[in-house]
Design an enzyme around this catalytic site. Structure first.
Site, PDB file in Angstrom:
ATOM      1  N   GLU A   1       0.821  -1.209   0.000  1.00 17.76           N
ATOM      2  CA  GLU A   1       0.000   0.000   0.000  1.00 17.76           C
ATOM      3  C   GLU A   1       0.862   1.269   0.000  1.00 17.76           C
ATOM      4  O   GLU A   1       1.838   1.364   0.738  1.00 17.76           O
ATOM      5  CB  GLU A   1      -0.886  -0.008   1.249  1.00 17.76           C
ATOM      6  CG  GLU A   1      -1.743   1.225   1.440  1.00 17.76           C
ATOM      7  CD  GLU A   1      -2.534   1.201   2.744  1.00 17.76           C
ATOM      8  OE1 GLU A   1      -3.489   1.983   2.862  1.00 17.76           O
ATOM      9  OE2 GLU A   1      -2.202   0.385   3.624  1.00 17.76           O
TER      10      GLU A   1
ATOM     11  N   GLY B   1      25.209   6.193  33.458  1.00 17.31           N
ATOM     12  CA  GLY B   1      25.426   5.090  34.383  1.00 17.31           C
ATOM     13  C   GLY B   1      24.124   4.467  34.835  1.00 17.31           C
ATOM     14  O   GLY B   1      24.120   3.519  35.625  1.00 17.31           O
ATOM     15  N   GLY B   2      22.989   4.975  34.316  1.00 21.25           N
ATOM     16  CA  GLY B   2      21.681   4.404  34.608  1.00 21.25           C
ATOM     17  C   GLY B   2      21.218   3.459  33.522  1.00 21.25           C
ATOM     18  O   GLY B   2      21.803   3.385  32.429  1.00 21.25           O
ATOM     19  N   ILE B   3      20.128   2.766  33.793  1.00 21.73           N
ATOM     20  CA  ILE B   3      19.703   1.694  32.901  1.00 21.73           C
ATOM     21  C   ILE B   3      19.112   2.215  31.592  1.00 21.73           C
ATOM     22  O   ILE B   3      19.293   1.600  30.532  1.00 21.73           O
ATOM     23  CB  ILE B   3      18.712   0.756  33.624  1.00 21.73           C
ATOM     24  CG1 ILE B   3      18.510  -0.543  32.810  1.00 21.73           C
ATOM     25  CG2 ILE B   3      17.374   1.465  33.887  1.00 21.73           C
ATOM     26  CD1 ILE B   3      17.803  -1.637  33.575  1.00 21.73           C
TER      27      ILE B   3
ATOM     28  N   CYS C   1      -5.657  -2.879   2.622  1.00 23.69           N
ATOM     29  CA  CYS C   1      -5.387  -2.819   4.069  1.00 23.69           C
ATOM     30  C   CYS C   1      -6.674  -2.885   4.903  1.00 23.69           C
ATOM     31  O   CYS C   1      -7.224  -3.954   5.114  1.00 23.69           O
ATOM     32  CB  CYS C   1      -4.569  -1.580   4.398  1.00 23.69           C
ATOM     33  SG  CYS C   1      -3.728  -1.667   6.003  1.00 23.69           S
TER      34      CYS C   1
ATOM     35  N   LYS D   1      -9.347   2.568  -1.930  1.00 27.79           N
ATOM     36  CA  LYS D   1      -9.596   2.120  -0.566  1.00 27.79           C
ATOM     37  C   LYS D   1     -10.985   2.576  -0.119  1.00 27.79           C
ATOM     38  O   LYS D   1     -11.352   3.744  -0.274  1.00 27.79           O
ATOM     39  CB  LYS D   1      -8.523   2.679   0.369  1.00 27.79           C
ATOM     40  CG  LYS D   1      -8.459   2.028   1.748  1.00 27.79           C
ATOM     41  CD  LYS D   1      -7.204   2.509   2.478  1.00 27.79           C
ATOM     42  CE  LYS D   1      -6.995   1.808   3.803  1.00 27.79           C
ATOM     43  NZ  LYS D   1      -5.753   2.252   4.464  1.00 27.79           N
TER      44      LYS D   1
ATOM     45  N   LEU E   1      25.455   9.294  28.604  1.00 28.42           N
ATOM     46  CA  LEU E   1      25.499   8.000  29.281  1.00 28.42           C
ATOM     47  C   LEU E   1      25.712   8.259  30.771  1.00 28.42           C
ATOM     48  O   LEU E   1      26.806   8.631  31.210  1.00 28.42           O
ATOM     49  CB  LEU E   1      26.625   7.145  28.705  1.00 28.42           C
ATOM     50  CG  LEU E   1      26.638   5.673  29.115  1.00 28.42           C
ATOM     51  CD1 LEU E   1      25.411   4.944  28.595  1.00 28.42           C
ATOM     52  CD2 LEU E   1      27.901   4.985  28.586  1.00 28.42           C
TER      53      LEU E   1
ATOM     54  N   GLU F   1       8.566   7.616  32.596  1.00 24.38           N
ATOM     55  CA  GLU F   1       9.001   8.985  32.854  1.00 24.38           C
ATOM     56  C   GLU F   1       8.290   9.979  31.948  1.00 24.38           C
ATOM     57  O   GLU F   1       7.876  11.056  32.382  1.00 24.38           O
ATOM     58  CB  GLU F   1      10.514   9.087  32.660  1.00 24.38           C
ATOM     59  CG  GLU F   1      11.327   8.282  33.661  1.00 24.38           C
ATOM     60  CD  GLU F   1      12.818   8.278  33.352  1.00 24.38           C
ATOM     61  OE1 GLU F   1      13.576   7.796  34.201  1.00 24.38           O
ATOM     62  OE2 GLU F   1      13.203   8.747  32.268  1.00 24.38           O
TER      63      GLU F   1
END
Length: 561
Positions: free
Chosen positions: A51, A301-303, A157, A119, A299, A410
């Site tokens: 499509e 140091g957190g996940i 679709c 469509k 960066l 967050e």
């Protein structure tokens, strides 16, 4: 009936599961022509593309620009002229019928138009807003090549998600349904698609070809996964998820109709792998389609930033990813070590730019105005905004795309600083709740696939996964000082955001009313932040941006519960 009566007749279709670039009419036309030439080499009867392939999908208001529609029509005409002495080619693209603009599917053969379907059902929910840009078309009957092959219906679709169009096509004599799709990913969507398509087969008694786009477009990832069902609803062909490629399927005419011969049967990976690959592929496409090759990120140091770094390396390669640690006086030694370990495992560059001096300078500049005022979140946000400033400066200087690293938890409650850690061009984990961030990190540490450009083995240090999350904007700060435990927070958010449940529903589910009301309030007052946030990979049917459109100014609060 079609023109052939040979019970042993065969009709071969080449499914071109390809990745268009939005607005690149010449490039997309060239891809379509290359697919047609591939089909000619293989000797197939039809080459089918998804499509709106010519323009890319979704176009949003770009399709409302008359010059764009005219340019697309000219490219379609050239493609039709180029595709002679070979198979038919079917391709999605716009069509202006007088003053009515349609999402159309065009079939060309030997330099002429064979069929043009419009469509009928225009989706107007979640990320879709087609009623805004297209006109609804009448259901078209099936088509066939001159004295050759089956009668083919092309529901586009959404037309195949309801019985009306497919049943009408069957009643008009269709013998095979070939459905071009621009169906974006959300978690576990393959099962949803299969269930709907099996229903269409059961209702019509016709075999069905489901052909889907692949590739990233802004927040959406079209995941491919094209497949073929026989007249009994059995899966006889399954193309891979997330990969460009060709799939050839042959139909044999038998007593009672046309039947597909068995084709490839690719595995469907688990939901963790699907989510992770969406984040990788969406970032890779966003970078390449916007003209960037290199990226950077803070960066901490957190996940969250560790996961974004892993995604970036898997998408682009370690040599294209630069990480920057921006410590303050509150940054712990363990965070410095964790950031170094994360960069080391990924084998990417890590630079360090301290914000301590800048922090003192801003403190001194504001001291006369702030005299007599106690320190509060203002000073915390200054740190985040200094980091954002320094990262954006590097992005400008070195031409690197800055990635933001806020997870969905967050983003939902505004636990991020606008013009600070929200600064950047793309957020791979924007639709990933914090609890799932942990799950995905553990999955990636034990899993490696050939499509990943990063190393095998551990890429997110276990120490990062196991330590309590903290923004480190004040001494001994923990996320849970301001928010409930993430298991609780995410449970409430899934109800309020993803499922649009009431406060009363949350309380009935066992959550404390006071906490639910606090979370509800945070969601609503953070709308202005999300309005200005970077796009990110859509993983759920309720991602922030097009899936969920709320007013910024809003005083309503749920009185239930």
């Amino acid at each position: 009936m079609d023109g052939t009566t040979d019970i042993n007749a065969r009709f071969r279709i080449l499914l071109a599961q390809l990745n268009p670039v939005m607005g690149d009419l010449s490039g997309n036309s060239a891809k379509a022509l290359a697919a047609w030439k591939e089909g000619r080499e293989r000797g197939v009867d039809l080459v089918a593309l998804p499509e709106m392939f010519l323009t890319g999908y979704q176009t949003q208001d770009l399709i409302r620009k008359p010059a764009f529609v005219l340019d697309a029509a000219q490219h379609l005409d050239r493609l039709m002229s180029d595709c002679v002495a070979g198979p038919a080619i079917a391709i999605g693209g716009p069509f202006l019928d007088g003053t009515r603009l349609h999402n159309a599917y065009h079939v060309f053969h030997d330099g002429r138009i064979v069929s043009r379907a419009f469509k009928h059902f225009l989706p107007n929910f979640n990320v879709f807003d087609e009623v805004r840009v297209f006109n609804r078309g009448q259901v078209q009957g099936p088509w066939s090549l001159d004295n050759h092959g089956p009668r083919i219906g092309n529901p586009i679709c959404e037309d195949a998600w309801y019985p009306d169009v497919t049943e009408t096509m069957a009643e008009c004599g269709a013998e095979i349904l070939v459905i071009p799709n621009g169906s974006p990913y959300f978690r576990d969507k393959m099962e949803v698609r299969l269930n709907h398509m099996v229903s269409r087969v059961v209702e019509t008694g016709l075999p069905l070809v489901y052909l889907n786009l692949v590739g990233g477009q802004d927040d959406q990832m079209f995941d491919g996964g094209s497949f073929v069902l026989d007249r009994h609803g059995a899966l006889v062909m399954q193309m891979p998820l997330f990969e460009e490629g060709y799939g050839e399927i042959a139909f044999m005419r038998e007593e009672g109709g046309w039947s597909p011969e068995p084709g490839m049967l690719s595995d469907i990976p688990c939901s963790f792998e699907q989510d992770y690959r969406v984040m990788v592929e969406a970032l890779r496409d966003y970078m390449s389609k916007t003209g960037f090759s290199k990226t950077l990120l803070g960066l901490s140091g957190g996940i969250d930033s560790a996961l974004v770094a892993a995604i970036a390396v898997d998408a682009l390669g370690a040599d294209q990813v630069r990480c920057v640690m921006l410590p303050s006086r509150y940054t712990s030694e363990s965070s410095l070590q964790d950031a170094a370990d994360a960069a080391g495992l990924l084998r990417c560059q890590l630079d360090e730019v301290s914000i301590a001096g800048s922090q003192e300078a801003v403190h001194d500049a504001l001291a006369p105005l702030f005299e007599g005022q106690a320190e509060d979140v203002t000073e915390e946000n200054i740190q985040s905004r200094l980091r954002g400033l320094l990262l954006m400066a590097q992005s400008n200087k070195f031409g690197e795309m800055l990635l933001t690293t806020g997870n969905k938890s967050e983003v939902a409650v505004g636990y991020a600083t606008i013009y600070g850690d929200m600064s950047g061009g793309y957020n791979p984990i924007k639709d990933l709740y914090k609890t799932r961030v942990f799950d995905i990190c553990r999955w990636r540490n034990r899993t490696w696939r050939t499509w990943m450009k990063g190393p095998e083995g551990e890429v997110v240090p276990v120490s990062i996964i196991e330590k309590p999350p903290s923004a480190e904007l004040r001494p001994d700060q923990k996320d849970e000082d301001s928010l409930p435990p993430y298991e609780v927070l995410d449970g409430i958010l899934k109800m309020l955001v993803d499922d649009e449940k009431s406060v009363a529903d949350c309380v009935e589910a066992g959550y404390e009313r006071e906490i639910v009301k606090k979370i509800e309030h945070l969601i609503y007052i953070s709308e202005y932040k999300r309005f200005q946030s970077a796009p990110g990979a859509r993983l759920s049917p309720r991602a922030f941006w097009l899936d969920r459109r709320y007013p910024i100014v809003n005083r309503w609060r749920d009185p239930s519960g």
